[in-house]
Every structure is written in C-alpha cells, then in structure tokens.
Design a protein around this motif. Structure first.
Motif: not given
Length: 312
Positions: A178-182, A186-193, A207-220
């Motif tokens: 997901t990159g930093d969409l998730i 950790v506190t999300p950051l959206v100051f540049m979006g 909507g992707f119905a993922a079995a595993k999600v790799v966030p931009g920060h934090g555990s899978v």
C-alpha cells in the motif's frame, strides 16, 4: 520512540506470499519504512527502497539472499517521500525505476538530501547525496510482467497521502503493497496529500481483497486484521476533519486546534505530533490555499516541545 527498536539490525525480510517478500523495519516511525521484493521468472521487482544508504544496503543484501543471482529488473516507488526513495541511488544502473508522474516531479524537486532543516533529532545520516527518480511514469495503472507473474500498479485517481500514491498488487499471491496509504500502528501523515482523499482511499484499498497487506509503515497485516486497520484510519481522518472544521469556526490556528483537541484513542500512536501537520493540510484544503511547509513543521516542533525524534 525507542531508538534501540529502530536499529537497522532489527529489519527483516519475510515471505508473505509465494515469491513475495516484505521488508519490515521497526519501529516504523519517522524515516523508517517498509519495502518489498517480488520474485519472478525474469528477475526481481522491488517495491520502494529506504531512507539511508545503510538501511538500503541491508535491504538489498536480504533481497539478494532470497533471490540469488536474479537481476533487479524494476523498482517501483509508491510515492515521493525519501524514506521510500532515497535508496534508489544505490540500485544497479540497469534497474528501471517506475512511479507516478507526480512522484517523479516530487523527487526531482526535493532538497532534503542536501539542505535538511533542523526538524529531526538526531539529524538523519543519509549516506546518499543524489536523487534518482523514476524514468517510467504512470498516471492511472501499469502492469509489469516477470515471466508468468503479473504485478499491477494502480493510482487511486486523487491525492491521498501524496498526489502520486501507487499501490503494487500481486494478484497470484493476493499481496498488496500500500505504500503510505496505510500506517499500521503509527499516526498517519497526509500533510502533502489530502485528508479527504486519504479517507476516500480506504474503500478503494479494501476492494483489492488482499490476503496479506504490506503497509508503508508497521507490521504486515493478514486479511482478517485489515478491516479493523482501515476503520482505525477512517476514524482518525474523520477526527482530523471534524477538529479542523470546529477550530476554523472558532478562529483557531492549526497549532491552537492541536493543543485544544483531545487525541483520545489516537494518543498512544507513535508520532502524535503529526496531528499538527495533518491539521495544516485540512486547513489548506478548506481554504483552497497551498500548505506552508515551513510553518507546519515549526508548529509541529512547538507542539512536540522540540525537534522530532528519528533514528536514521
């Protein structure tokens, strides 16, 4: 932040799907991101790099251990921020970098490698002096092929964490980067979006119905936990929007609004000072003005009682 928990030695590369690996760096705070590698018949596709030379070299060494002599054919940047892109400079010359057009423009205009303001303490030690930006750009979607394996890149169609957010979807393994969409835990950051865009993106991600999600920060995240994390983000973004709406009515500045509000359930998340930056974004969007980056970070430092902690 616990600097010991953020030491590069604690980063791990783990297989989250057949031939799909997540590079997770604790403690996921400022400049400490996740990345990934997808192994295919024709080589390796990376998803992001890291903030510093030391962290990126550890990541690349782990990828080579997993992929052997397979070449790194492509590297995808999920967005422009340096924790995900500075390490591009260490990739082989033959690696093709890919990202959204706004990500390329943002990397090329970034000055933090050579002119870092005194925002963080200790000051990051990049070990890198030049940017390397994507040379292949997308606007909406792009599909990469590595043998029979397909890696889909998608942009939500609007600004969220940044204007150029891209997710990497590996359909045969049902893994979503997901990159930093998730930000998990950790506190999300959206100051540049956009706060509204970040909120809107949550349904899109589901909507992707993922079995595993790799966030931009934090555990899978496994499939079973992802809805809860999406709802946590939604409550936080609504909290930011409601706080900004009431504070603007009351004539308060973003810093005054942050000081007045009770973070409640979100107070335990690391990097709580990001409420100031996110409120600056909400104010700028409501007023249809550009965000004053220097003022936003000055207020965040004031709110924090000093420079923001980092361990890179």
């Amino acid at each position: 932040m616990n600097d010991e928990n953020a030491h590069p030695d604690r980063a791990t590369l783990s297989e989250v799907g057949p031939g799909v690996h997540a590079w997770v760096q604790p403690d996921a705070s400022w400049w400490i991101n996740n990345a990934g590698a997808v192994l295919g018949d024709d080589g390796i596709v990376l998803v992001d790099t890291c903030a510093t030379a030391q962290r990126t070299r550890r990541f690349l060494d782990a990828v080579r251990a997993a992929g052997g002599d397979a070449p790194i054919r492509f590297a995808v940047n999920t967005h422009l921020h340096g924790d995900h892109t500075h390490g591009n400079a260490l990739l082989p010359d033959s690696t093709v970098l890919i990202g959204h057009s706004a990500t390329r423009a943002g990397i090329l205009s970034d000055t933090l490698l050579t002119d870092l303001p005194p925002v963080w303490e200790p000051m990051p030690e990049w070990g890198i002096t030049e940017h390397r930006a994507p040379t292949v750009v997308l606007e909406d979607s792009l599909t990469l092929h590595s043998g029979d394996r397909r890696i889909e890149l998608h942009h939500p169609g609007y600004a969220a964490h940044t204007p150029g957010d891209v997710v990497a979807w590996v359909p045969d393994a049902a893994v979503l980067f997901t990159g930093d969409l998730i930000f998990h835990g950790v506190t999300p950051l959206v100051f540049m979006g956009s706060v509204e865009g970040a909120l809107k993106s949550l349904d899109w991600l589901a909507g992707f119905a993922a079995a595993k999600v790799v966030p931009g920060h934090g555990s899978v995240l496994p499939r079973s936990s992802f809805p809860r994390v999406l709802e946590d983000h939604a409550r936080y973004y609504r909290f930011v929007l409601n706080t900004a709406r009431q504070a603007r009515t009351d004539g308060l500045s973003p810093l005054e609004a942050a000081r007045r509000c009770d973070l409640g359930e979100f107070a335990a998340w690391p990097d709580r000072e990001r409420i100031v930056l996110n409120l600056h974004r909400a104010y700028a969007d409501a007023d249809d003005t550009d965000l004053d980056m220097a003022a936003a970070f000055a207020d965040a430092i004031t709110y924090n009682g000093g420079p923001l902690r980092c361990a890179v």
